[in-house]
Scaffold this active site. Structure first.
Site, short mmCIF file in Angstrom:
data_model
loop_
_atom_site.label_atom_id
_atom_site.label_comp_id
_atom_site.label_asym_id
_atom_site.label_seq_id
_atom_site.Cartn_x
_atom_site.Cartn_y
_atom_site.Cartn_z
N TYR A 141 -73.63 -30.42 45.10
CA TYR A 141 -72.82 -31.64 44.96
C TYR A 141 -71.34 -31.31 44.74
O TYR A 141 -70.48 -32.12 45.04
CB TYR A 141 -73.30 -32.46 43.76
N LYS A 187 -86.08 -23.03 45.27
CA LYS A 187 -86.42 -22.65 46.65
C LYS A 187 -86.08 -21.17 46.79
O LYS A 187 -85.32 -20.74 47.66
CB LYS A 187 -85.63 -23.54 47.63
N ASP A 219 -90.62 -27.83 47.87
CA ASP A 219 -91.45 -28.55 48.85
C ASP A 219 -92.84 -28.80 48.26
O ASP A 219 -93.39 -29.90 48.34
CB ASP A 219 -91.50 -27.82 50.20
N ASP A 243 -82.32 -35.01 42.27
CA ASP A 243 -82.06 -36.33 42.86
C ASP A 243 -83.26 -36.78 43.68
O ASP A 243 -83.76 -37.90 43.51
CB ASP A 243 -80.80 -36.25 43.74
N ASP A 247 -86.60 -39.76 42.71
CA ASP A 247 -87.01 -40.94 43.48
C ASP A 247 -88.51 -40.87 43.81
O ASP A 247 -89.21 -41.88 43.81
CB ASP A 247 -86.20 -41.08 44.78
#
Ligand code: NAD
Ligand code: IPM
Ligand code: MN
Length: 364
Positions: A141, A187, A219, A243, A247
């Site tokens: 970000y 990751k 993942d 983020d 959700d």
């Protein structure tokens, strides 16, 4: 002591859910004799329209002078094609960075009354109670260089030792007070920055040997969250993964309209629902205010240091749902469909009942 609260309603459904949050905050503050002062400021698209910038110095300075900030939501189609630094979202990122809010806490727990509202099966959900610790002021970000030209676009994903250490410490410390398990999501099979993340997280773990740590690729974590969310207690992860995973985790609670958040640093605190400005339902009195109200519960726990009041607010949310009141996003057959403002008023009634039952009265 009088607390200074800065209110940034923002765009879309932001002002609607902020209204509900403020009513709850005022009601509880009055009930327990907590002195608050409120100041409203423009931020996001509404600020761009008024001032040609999504964040004025006046708004930022008000935040610097606050004990807590509450933010509704920002953004919308109207401002989507502005240059990056003028977008409503840029204002939110600047506030997070300027206030040093590196620790973003996003709890997702199942309210029993809502177990049928999710797209996931009840037996998968029941008993789920997890919290995501999202690093909020670093990673892709904020990394430099960034940009795009005619032929390519680029961003930089970088984490320093200090940035990983401080969020890891927060996650381990909280895990200690919960079920004592941290899942660090990365990751590391592909990204060097994640290999580094993993190394530092394991170093910090040495200080918290009583907490169980496991690593998981992002993942797989996304899949595990919907396959078997109960396996998680504290999820520790970088900005972008947090983020996305939050959700996903929202569906554990039944709706994005249920998920609250607290963003904390050394000095400042900001509370906001996880959802966005929901342009599709804005201005229709349809938005679910419970994520915002639950964010106020977090404000009581973290800023006012009154966790028992935070719990009472969560109890009032549960009670309201048990009375079958539902906004459209969590509605199912046999329930009572209500607007944002009716849901707000029903939570206020339930709060009165919870306070009565718990014999909570003026304490200061
Ligand atoms: P969104 O969260 O606004 O909406 C996604 C879906 O969830 C929509 O169908 C919406 O109606 C529904 N929803 C969200 N909150 C709800 C609520 N409280 N009650 C009922 N339904 C709700 O995400 P999006 O559509 O991807 O983004 C819209 C805008 O919001 C974009 O400009 C985005 O950048 C911005 N955004 C802002 C924030 C923030 O301010 N913190 C967070 C996320 C997105
Ligand atoms: C969130 C939002 C923000 C983010 C956007 C609006 C900048 O999606 O708080 O989850 O990506 O952090
Ligand atoms: Mn998001």
């Amino acid at each position: 002591m009088k607390y200074k609260i800065v209110l940034l309603p923002g765009d879309g459904i932001g002002p609607e859910v902020t209204d509900a949050a403020v009513k709850v905050l005022q009601f509880v503050a009055e009930k327990i004799g907590l002195e608050l002062s409120f100041s409203y400021h423009l931020m996001g698209g509404c600020s761009y329209d008024a001032n040609e910038t999504p964040l004025t110095d006046a708004t930022l300075n008000a935040c610097y002078d606050s004990d807590a900030v509450f933010l509704g939501a920002v953004g919308g189609v109207k401002w989507e094609s502005l240059p990056h630094h003028l977008k409503p979202e840029a204002a939110l990122l600047k506030i997070r960075k300027s206030l040093g809010l590196f620790s973003n806490i996003r709890p997702a727990k199942v309210y029993n009354a809502l177990i049928d509202a999710s797209s996931l099966r009840p037996e998968v959900l029941s008993g789920t109670d997890l919290v995501i610790f999202r690093e909020l002021t670093g990673g892709i970000y904020f990394g430099e260089p960034r940009g795009y030209d005619e032929h390519k676009g680029w961003n930089t994903l970088v984490y320093s030792t200090e940035e990983v250490e401080r969020i890891a410490r927060k996650a381990f410390a909280v895990a200690r007070q919960r079920s004592g398990r941290v899942t660090s999501v990365d990751k590391a099979n592909v990204l060097e920055s994640s290999q580094f993340w993993r190394k530092i997280v394991h170093q910090v773990h040495e200080e918290f040997r009583d907490v169980k740590l496991n690593d998981m690729y992002v993942d797989n974590a996304a899949m595990q969250l919907v396959r078997n969310p109960k396996q998680f207690d504290v999820i520790l992860t970088q900005n972008l993964f947090g983020d996305i995973l939050s959700d996903v985790a929202a569906m554990i609670t039944g709706s994005l309209g249920m998920l609250p958040s607290a963003s904390l640093g050394e000095k400042y605190a900001l509370y906001e629902p996880v959802h966005g400005s929901a342009p599709d339902i804005a201005g229709q009195n349809k938005a679910n205010p419970l994520a915002s109200i639950a964010s106020i519960a977090l404000m009581f726990s973290y800023t006012f240091n009154l966790p028992e009041i935070g719990l009472s607010i969560e109890d009032a949310i549960a009670k309201t749902l048990e009375k079958n009141f539902r906004t459209a996003d969590i509605f199912s057959e046999g329930m009572t469909l209500v607007s944002t403002t009716v849901m707000r008023d029903e939570v206020l009634k339930s709060l009165e009942e919870v306070f009565e039952k718990n014999k909570i009265t003026v304490t200061s």
